[in-house]
Write an enzyme that holds these catalytic residues in place. Structure first.
Site, PDB file in Angstrom:
ATOM      1  N   LYS A 209       0.831  -1.201   0.000  1.00 21.21           N
ATOM      2  CA  LYS A 209       0.000   0.000   0.000  1.00 21.21           C
ATOM      3  C   LYS A 209       0.864   1.249   0.000  1.00 21.21           C
ATOM      4  O   LYS A 209       0.659   2.158  -0.803  1.00 21.21           O
ATOM      5  CB  LYS A 209      -0.915  -0.032   1.229  1.00 21.21           C
ATOM      6  CG  LYS A 209      -2.093   0.892   1.162  1.00 21.21           C
ATOM      7  CD  LYS A 209      -2.932   0.806   2.437  1.00 21.21           C
ATOM      8  CE  LYS A 209      -3.796  -0.445   2.493  1.00 21.21           C
ATOM      9  NZ  LYS A 209      -4.423  -0.640   3.825  1.00 21.21           N
TER      10      LYS A 209
ATOM     11  N   ARG B 132      -3.334   3.328   8.570  1.00 21.30           N
ATOM     12  CA  ARG B 132      -3.656   2.148   7.762  1.00 21.30           C
ATOM     13  C   ARG B 132      -2.525   1.133   7.756  1.00 21.30           C
ATOM     14  O   ARG B 132      -1.370   1.498   7.610  1.00 21.30           O
ATOM     15  CB  ARG B 132      -3.924   2.580   6.301  1.00 21.30           C
ATOM     16  CG  ARG B 132      -4.733   3.843   6.168  1.00 21.30           C
ATOM     17  CD  ARG B 132      -4.789   4.339   4.722  1.00 21.30           C
ATOM     18  NE  ARG B 132      -5.459   3.406   3.832  1.00 21.30           N
ATOM     19  CZ  ARG B 132      -5.502   3.550   2.522  1.00 21.30           C
ATOM     20  NH1 ARG B 132      -4.897   4.592   1.945  1.00 21.30           N
ATOM     21  NH2 ARG B 132      -6.119   2.664   1.784  1.00 21.30           N
TER      22      ARG B 132
ATOM     23  N   GLY C  44      -8.288  -6.650   4.367  1.00 21.54           N
ATOM     24  CA  GLY C  44      -9.193  -6.762   5.509  1.00 21.54           C
ATOM     25  C   GLY C  44      -8.647  -7.560   6.679  1.00 21.54           C
ATOM     26  O   GLY C  44      -9.343  -7.759   7.677  1.00 21.54           O
TER      27      GLY C  44
ATOM     28  N   MET D 265      -5.876  -6.875   8.561  1.00 21.39           N
ATOM     29  CA  MET D 265      -5.361  -6.049   9.649  1.00 21.39           C
ATOM     30  C   MET D 265      -6.237  -4.814   9.800  1.00 21.39           C
ATOM     31  O   MET D 265      -7.160  -4.603   9.056  1.00 21.39           O
ATOM     32  CB  MET D 265      -3.906  -5.688   9.386  1.00 21.39           C
ATOM     33  CG  MET D 265      -2.972  -6.876   9.564  1.00 21.39           C
ATOM     34  SD  MET D 265      -1.281  -6.423   9.287  1.00 21.39           S
ATOM     35  CE  MET D 265      -1.262  -6.162   7.541  1.00 21.39           C
TER      36      MET D 265
ATOM     37  N   ARG E 227      -3.623  -1.733  -6.341  1.00 19.79           N
ATOM     38  CA  ARG E 227      -2.761  -2.923  -6.274  1.00 19.79           C
ATOM     39  C   ARG E 227      -3.146  -3.850  -7.415  1.00 19.79           C
ATOM     40  O   ARG E 227      -4.231  -3.712  -7.988  1.00 19.79           O
ATOM     41  CB  ARG E 227      -2.916  -3.634  -4.927  1.00 19.79           C
ATOM     42  CG  ARG E 227      -4.306  -4.189  -4.706  1.00 19.79           C
ATOM     43  CD  ARG E 227      -4.427  -4.883  -3.355  1.00 19.79           C
ATOM     44  NE  ARG E 227      -5.825  -5.096  -3.042  1.00 19.79           N
ATOM     45  CZ  ARG E 227      -6.390  -4.885  -1.851  1.00 19.79           C
ATOM     46  NH1 ARG E 227      -5.672  -4.471  -0.842  1.00 19.79           N
ATOM     47  NH2 ARG E 227      -7.672  -5.104  -1.675  1.00 19.79           N
TER      48      ARG E 227
ATOM     49  N   HIS F  71      -6.225 -43.261  -3.589  1.00 14.47           N
ATOM     50  CA  HIS F  71      -6.621 -43.728  -4.911  1.00 14.47           C
ATOM     51  C   HIS F  71      -7.745 -42.891  -5.499  1.00 14.47           C
ATOM     52  O   HIS F  71      -7.724 -42.544  -6.670  1.00 14.47           O
ATOM     53  CB  HIS F  71      -7.043 -45.193  -4.843  1.00 14.47           C
ATOM     54  CG  HIS F  71      -5.882 -46.109  -4.785  1.00 14.47           C
ATOM     55  ND1 HIS F  71      -4.939 -46.144  -5.791  1.00 14.47           N
ATOM     56  CD2 HIS F  71      -5.482 -47.003  -3.852  1.00 14.47           C
ATOM     57  CE1 HIS F  71      -4.010 -47.016  -5.481  1.00 14.47           C
ATOM     58  NE2 HIS F  71      -4.306 -47.565  -4.303  1.00 14.47           N
TER      59      HIS F  71
ATOM     60  N   SER G 259      12.420 -43.796 -14.596  1.00 11.83           N
ATOM     61  CA  SER G 259      11.266 -42.944 -14.377  1.00 11.83           C
ATOM     62  C   SER G 259      11.057 -42.914 -12.880  1.00 11.83           C
ATOM     63  O   SER G 259      10.885 -43.957 -12.259  1.00 11.83           O
ATOM     64  CB  SER G 259      10.051 -43.516 -15.100  1.00 11.83           C
ATOM     65  OG  SER G 259       8.944 -42.715 -14.830  1.00 11.83           O
TER      66      SER G 259
ATOM     67  N   CYS H   4       7.110 -39.946 -13.106  1.00  9.51           N
ATOM     68  CA  CYS H   4       5.738 -40.347 -13.413  1.00  9.51           C
ATOM     69  C   CYS H   4       4.854 -40.369 -12.180  1.00  9.51           C
ATOM     70  O   CYS H   4       3.719 -40.801 -12.233  1.00  9.51           O
ATOM     71  CB  CYS H   4       5.713 -41.704 -14.113  1.00  9.51           C
ATOM     72  SG  CYS H   4       6.312 -43.040 -13.079  1.00  9.51           S
TER      73      CYS H   4
ATOM     74  N   TYR I 284      11.831 -35.112 -18.707  1.00 13.19           N
ATOM     75  CA  TYR I 284      10.388 -34.894 -18.818  1.00 13.19           C
ATOM     76  C   TYR I 284       9.680 -35.154 -17.487  1.00 13.19           C
ATOM     77  O   TYR I 284      10.244 -35.780 -16.595  1.00 13.19           O
ATOM     78  CB  TYR I 284       9.760 -35.791 -19.898  1.00 13.19           C
ATOM     79  CG  TYR I 284       9.751 -37.272 -19.558  1.00 13.19           C
ATOM     80  CD1 TYR I 284       8.686 -37.825 -18.839  1.00 13.19           C
ATOM     81  CD2 TYR I 284      10.785 -38.120 -19.949  1.00 13.19           C
ATOM     82  CE1 TYR I 284       8.674 -39.174 -18.515  1.00 13.19           C
ATOM     83  CE2 TYR I 284      10.779 -39.464 -19.641  1.00 13.19           C
ATOM     84  CZ  TYR I 284       9.713 -39.994 -18.914  1.00 13.19           C
ATOM     85  OH  TYR I 284       9.690 -41.315 -18.588  1.00 13.19           O
TER      86      TYR I 284
HETATM   87  P1  ADP Z   1      -7.726  -2.406   3.944  1.00 12.56           P
HETATM   88  O1  ADP Z   1      -6.301  -2.754   3.771  1.00 12.56           O
HETATM   89  O2  ADP Z   1      -8.456  -3.274   4.887  1.00 12.56           O
HETATM   90  O3  ADP Z   1      -8.416  -2.199   2.635  1.00 12.56           O
HETATM   91  P2  ADP Z   1      -7.393   0.432   4.086  1.00 12.56           P
HETATM   92  O4  ADP Z   1      -6.188   0.927   4.790  1.00 12.56           O
HETATM   93  O5  ADP Z   1      -7.328   0.395   2.621  1.00 12.56           O
HETATM   94  O6  ADP Z   1      -7.723  -0.998   4.683  1.00 12.56           O
HETATM   95  O7  ADP Z   1      -8.608   1.284   4.562  1.00 12.56           O
HETATM   96  C1  ADP Z   1      -9.926   0.906   4.324  1.00 12.56           C
HETATM   97  C2  ADP Z   1     -10.724   2.052   3.768  1.00 12.56           C
HETATM   98  O8  ADP Z   1     -10.670   3.172   4.615  1.00 12.56           O
HETATM   99  C3  ADP Z   1     -10.242   2.575   2.447  1.00 12.56           C
HETATM  100  O9  ADP Z   1     -10.710   1.827   1.386  1.00 12.56           O
HETATM  101  C4  ADP Z   1     -10.838   3.964   2.420  1.00 12.56           C
HETATM  102  O10 ADP Z   1     -12.176   3.913   1.982  1.00 12.56           O
HETATM  103  C5  ADP Z   1     -10.804   4.365   3.863  1.00 12.56           C
HETATM  104  N1  ADP Z   1      -9.661   5.242   4.097  1.00 12.56           N
HETATM  105  C6  ADP Z   1      -8.422   4.939   4.458  1.00 12.56           C
HETATM  106  N2  ADP Z   1      -7.646   6.034   4.538  1.00 12.56           N
HETATM  107  C7  ADP Z   1      -8.420   7.074   4.196  1.00 12.56           C
HETATM  108  C8  ADP Z   1      -8.203   8.487   4.079  1.00 12.56           C
HETATM  109  N3  ADP Z   1      -7.025   9.033   4.306  1.00 12.56           N
HETATM  110  N4  ADP Z   1      -9.242   9.233   3.717  1.00 12.56           N
HETATM  111  C9  ADP Z   1     -10.445   8.705   3.476  1.00 12.56           C
HETATM  112  N5  ADP Z   1     -10.715   7.390   3.570  1.00 12.56           N
HETATM  113  C10 ADP Z   1      -9.720   6.590   3.933  1.00 12.56           C
HETATM  114 MG    MG Z   2      -7.833  -1.084   1.223  1.00 13.70          MG
END
Ligand code: ADP
Ligand code: MG
Ligand code: MG
Length: 956
Positions: A80, A150, A159, A161, A394, A512, A843, A910, A930
């Site tokens: 990220k 984040r 989702g 962490m 990503r 099997h 083989s 094989c 092979y």
């Molecule tokens: P995950 O890795 O679980 O997707 P994110 O770090 O991407 O978590 O955060 C989840 C959501 O939080 C993002 O998709 C975004 O909608 C919101 N978010 C994160 N940072 C910001 C920010 N600086 N401003 C507005 N929304 C944010």
């Molecule tokens: Mg995200």
């Protein structure tokens, strides 16, 4: 509260030790990954390896079109963080912020949950820098700085962490936010969200405590949805939330933004080791020791009103690969709202109608991102008062089907070279394209009844039957059946053949049922331990439910999920083309699939053969691109229609003369099979293995015979039939072995009953002679199984050579053939130099070689394997992915010693491993000629061999 703190302190303390331990025994894939140069940066040493990384720098700023980092720094900044930096450098509208590195995370763990003072200072300096750039201050009453905190590891863990939004709000700042935006409702909505997130993630207060209060206020004020609450209502919610925090922690909600920031940052570090993150890493073989980065980023708001929104999307459809904009959004919402499912989001196409300008810009930017990363992008965005901000991008995860479509499209669009396109498709994912499929909507309607091992991919739906014979009978009446067995044995093969799928209560991934299922491309779920099968009374129970013969059951061989009920399936298009039922021109996906594999063929060094026993399987293997048969198991031919009786007569013979008579009846049948297989392969090499399993596998079970005899005697049925049964029982008892897999089988059978070898050799050579006469080139490779002592091979080779000469003379033709052996007994590998004096090819029978090297019976390994893997005694199932350190060493040794004796010796594999991508990497490195896989794995093997040649690690 006190208790909670103790608990937390403990986890902090325990963490570094656990991390050290896990680093020492990290998964093979992880080890492979970190052995790669681009992946090698880790723990402290990270900074030295990337050009932009600086020693002693733990915080990297991004904003105003310039970033300290870039996309190459995923090790240090996480995926990220690296991409936020990259997007900033590209001039995209990314809210500014900074990334605290994974190296800092590792230091934090090493220091019992504290960061050195210098790093704290570095972070504060970056906050000041951000304040300046944003023109806002932490805690300000007029213009407060608000940020998100984040998580973001090197490998995306969506989702898994924690993330905290709106940080920096306190009792004064919320008024500042209100003043700045002239929007009290929005300010208090943001504050209540912050307390809720901070309370649950950082202070570890159960989420329900907040939800309860929120609902109470809604009820009191007659609000139906969250958005119905006005400023006054939200102020009340904030007060109640603060009360919850005080009650739960004994302390006021922290008002100092720096305290908030450190708390949130540490919670993100801590979340690296929460259960779901750990599980995710185990599933995807992500190393435990690499840690997460933390991104602190200026907030933008999708919840200021109807001119704001938040959403997620993909540049192409990740399920089908179609080049279409794909995603969802919500108006007047923030963060997780879209994925959390509290409100139903709208399809992204709608955005064009409500906010056309922002939509156009989003399309432009994401198109650009796709070109830049040269891969499908999965992005997150927020629109604040019609202004678009990019929050994440990503490389998108996709199905096997989509991967093939996207890879071939990218080449057409000149975004990727064919060689690069190959690397965009996971070899294993190709098998998804061959499997019949459930309608996903229909599938979702039924609950999961139980789970087993996903042995062979594909969707299966049918009426339950409990014996192979029933399966045949029912299917002859035109019914779709699902064969449910406690376990599956080779003589169920006719039942398996007609069944939609096979479900067994016991057995592992290489049992099997699984092996045969994959070879047939038959969806199979095995080892579904919760199923109790009563074959006699024809029902099974699972978690208190009873399923009787004729009831409908469905399962997904890709996930192992089993459901009670019927779900419609469609056969895969590719299979329809390969089997000649559809023209290649009619199938877009077939042409792409074929294109990709043609590119793969240009890169790979390994030849690909198939394991096939019957002419129709050979034809299929050929159509899938196999260049020869690596293993034709002659005994599988014995189970065919009307054959087993003849085999039994041969076994029951108690003297050589009778045995020869019975063998003479089998001869023409085997000859026809060989003729068919050779012909289907159109001149490609075919390796035929002489009879391998213990003879009793061809006879009825001892217990069944005893029951039948007792029944006949009790009902007074005497006469020749009873006598025959008794004779059979006596012979079965005579053949009984305590440990048949280590008993009278393989070459040992050929040595004690040379007339069997003789008959099989004759069948092979007569078929060869016939084809040679017809002008078709055939060079059969006769393979003697289970050789551990060179003299065993010498003995059998003498017979094969003699029969070859006889047939040539009788038929008046000359032909070439090879005699070789399977290397599957450890002694065979160790003495490979001696064995190579007799063998023209080796083989590697890696199934038996694994079984005999570990001393694990592969049919019983299911009993303890899961526990071994859980405790990390074994990282992987060695029957699925070759154990490179142990079994692999035997292979390498045999390769070296065999070649020393006979430099031009042909070397292949094989075993089941021949179709496993990571094993294929190993075989490529070991320098084999092979690999041979079941026909349905041939495409996977072709692609995996290309990946191996391009030297890219599997799963990366
Ligand atoms: P995950 O890795 O679980 O997707 P994110 O770090 O991407 O978590 O955060 C989840 C959501 O939080 C993002 O998709 C975004 O909608 C919101 N978010 C994160 N940072 C910001 C920010 N600086 N401003 C507005 N929304 C944010
Ligand atoms: Mg995200
Ligand atoms: Mg074997």
């Amino acid at each position: 509260m006190a208790k909670k703190q103790v608990k937390r302190a403990k986890t902090k303390k325990a963490a570094p030790a656990a991390r050290r331990a896990s680093a020492a025994r990290r998964p093979a894939a992880a080890a492979r990954r970190s052995a790669r140069p681009s992946a090698s940066a880790k723990r402290g040493g990270a900074s030295a390896r990337t050009a932009k990384a600086k020693a002693g720098k733990y915080v990297y700023f991004f904003g105003n079109g310039k970033a300290d980092g870039d996309r190459t720094m995923r090790d240090l900044l996480g995926g990220k963080g690296a991409n936020l930096a990259e997007m900033t450098n590209a001039g995209l509208p990314v809210p500014p912020g900074f990334t605290i590195t994974t190296a800092a995370c590792n230091l934090w763990y090493a220091n019992n949950g504290r960061l050195p003072a210098e790093i704290e200072r570095e972070m504060e300096e970056n906050v000041r820098k951000l304040e300046k750039l944003a023109g806002a201050q932490f805690g300000s009453v007029t213009n407060p700085l608000l940020v998100s905190v984040r998580s973001g590891a090197k490998f995306s863990m969506p989702g898994m962490m924690d993330t905290i939004l709106n940080l920096g709000l306190n009792d004064q700042a919320v008024e500042g936010l209100k003043a700045r935006t002239n929007n009290g409702r929005f300010a208090y909505d943001s504050y209540r969200r912050f307390i809720q997130m901070y309370g649950s993630v950082v202070l570890e207060i159960p989420k329900e405590r907040f939800e309860h209060e929120f609902e109470a206020v809604k009820a009191e004020r007659g609000a139906k949805t969250d958005t119905d609450l006005d400023e006054e209502g939200l102020r009340q919610v904030v007060e109640r939330f603060k009360g919850v925090v005080l009650a739960e922690t004994g302390k006021e909600f922290p008002q100092d933004p720096f305290v908030q920031l450190r708390g949130a940052r540490d919670a993100v570090f801590r979340s690296w080791n929460n259960e779901r993150a750990k599980t995710y890493r185990r599933l995807y073989e992500i190393p435990d020791h690499i840690g997460t980065a933390v991104n602190v980023q200026l907030m933008v708001f999708g919840n200021t009103g109807d001119r704001s929104a938040t959403g997620v999307g993909f540049t192409r459809n990740p399920a089908t690969g179609a080049n279409e904009f794909f995603g969802e959004f919500l108006v007047n919402a923030q963060g997780e709202d879209v994925v959390a499912g509290i409100r139903t989001p709208q399809p992204i196409a709608e955005l064009e109608k409500v906010m056309p300008k922002a939509y156009r810009e989003l399309r432009q930017i994401t198109k650009r991102l796709e070109r830049h990363y040269r891969d499908i992008q999965d992005f997150e965005f927020t629109i604040q008062d019609e202004k678009l901000y990019m929050l994440q991008t990503r490389n998108g995860k996709r199905t096997g089907y989509a991967a093939v479509v996207i890879a071939t499209d990218f080449v057409k669009e000149k975004l990727r070279t064919p060689r690069e396109a190959l690397l965009l498709v996971e070899p294993a994912a190709l098998s998804q394209l061959l499997a019949p499929v459930f309608d996903p909507k229909e599938w979702a309607k039924l609950p999961v009844a139980t789970r087993g091992l996903p042995a062979s991919p594909g969707a299966a739906s049918g009426q339950v039957v409990f014996t192979a014979d029933e399966a045949v009978a029912w299917s002859q009446q035109g019914r779709k059946v699902l064969l449910v067995r406690k376990e599956t044995v080779p003589d169920d093969i006719h039942g398996m053949e007609v069944a939609e799928g096979v479900l067994t209560a016991t057995g592992g991934m290489t049992s099997h049922a699984a092996v045969v299922g994959r070879q047939m491309g038959k969806p199979s779920v095995v080892g579904a331990g919760e199923i109790q099968v009563n074959e006699r009374e024809r029902y099974f129970t699972v978690n208190g439910r009873t399923v009787r013969e004729g009831d409908w059951v469905s399962f997904d061989g890709l996930t192992g999920e089993v459901k009670i009920g019927q779900v419609a399936t469609n056969p895969s298009e590719i299979l329809q083309v390969v089997s000649g039922r559809m023209k290649p021109e009619e199938s877009d996906i077939y042409r792409r699939f074929n294109q990709l594999l043609t590119w793969a063929d240009r890169e790979r060094k390994l030849e690909i053969r198939a394991n096939a026993d019957m002419p129709d399987q050979a034809a299929l293997a050929y159509a899938f691109g196999a260049k020869g048969i690596g293993l034709c198991r002659t005994e599988h031919m014995f189970f065919g229609e009307g054959r087993i009786e003849k085999v039994q007569r041969m076994i029951l013979a108690d003297n050589e003369a009778d045995r020869r008579t019975a063998l003479a009846e089998l001869l023409p049948l085997q000859r026809d099979d060989f003729y068919g297989v050779f012909k289907a392969m159109k001149g490609q090499p075919v390796t035929i293995r002489m009879i391998d399993p213990p003879l009793h596998e061809f006879l009825p079970k001892r217990e069944e015979l005893m029951v039948e005899i007792a029944r006949m005697e009790a009902t007074g049925r005497t006469g020749p039939e009873l006598e025959e049964k008794k004779r059979l029982l006596a012979r079965v008892e005579q053949l009984h072995e305590f440990n048949p897999m280590l008993g009278h089988r393989g070459v040992r059978l050929g040595i004690t009953y040379p007339e069997i070898t003789e008959m099989q050799a004759r069948a092979i050579f007569e078929a060869t002679a016939q084809l040679v006469k017809e002008g078709i080139k055939v060079v059969p490779e006769v393979m003697i199984p289970l050789v551990g002592v060179v003299r065993e091979l010498r003995d059998q080779k003498a017979i094969v050579d003699r029969v070859a000469q006889e047939v040539m003379k009788e038929k008046g033709v000359r032909f070439k053939y090879l005699v070789g052996t399977m290397i599957e007994v450890p002694r065979g590998a160790i003495t490979a130099d001696e064995i190579a004096k007799e063998a023209q090819f080796f083989s590697f029978g890696t199934n038996d070689l694994t079984q005999l090297t570990f001393g694990y019976s592969r049919d019983d390994v299911g009993k303890f394997l899961a526990i071994y893997q859980e405790r990390k005694i074994l990282e992987r199932d060695p029957f699925q992915s070759i154990d490179t350190t142990g079994v692999g060493q035997l292979v390498e040794m045999a390769v070296e010693r065999g070649r020393k004796t006979r430099p031009d010796i042909k070397l292949g594999v094989c075993g089941e491993h021949g179709g496993d991508p990571s094993s294929i990497h190993f075989f490529h490195k070991a320098g084999l000629d092979y690999v041979s896989a079941s026909p349905y794995r041939v495409p996977v093997a072709r692609l995996a061999a290309a990946h191996a040649a391009l030297s890219v690690k599997v799963g990366d």
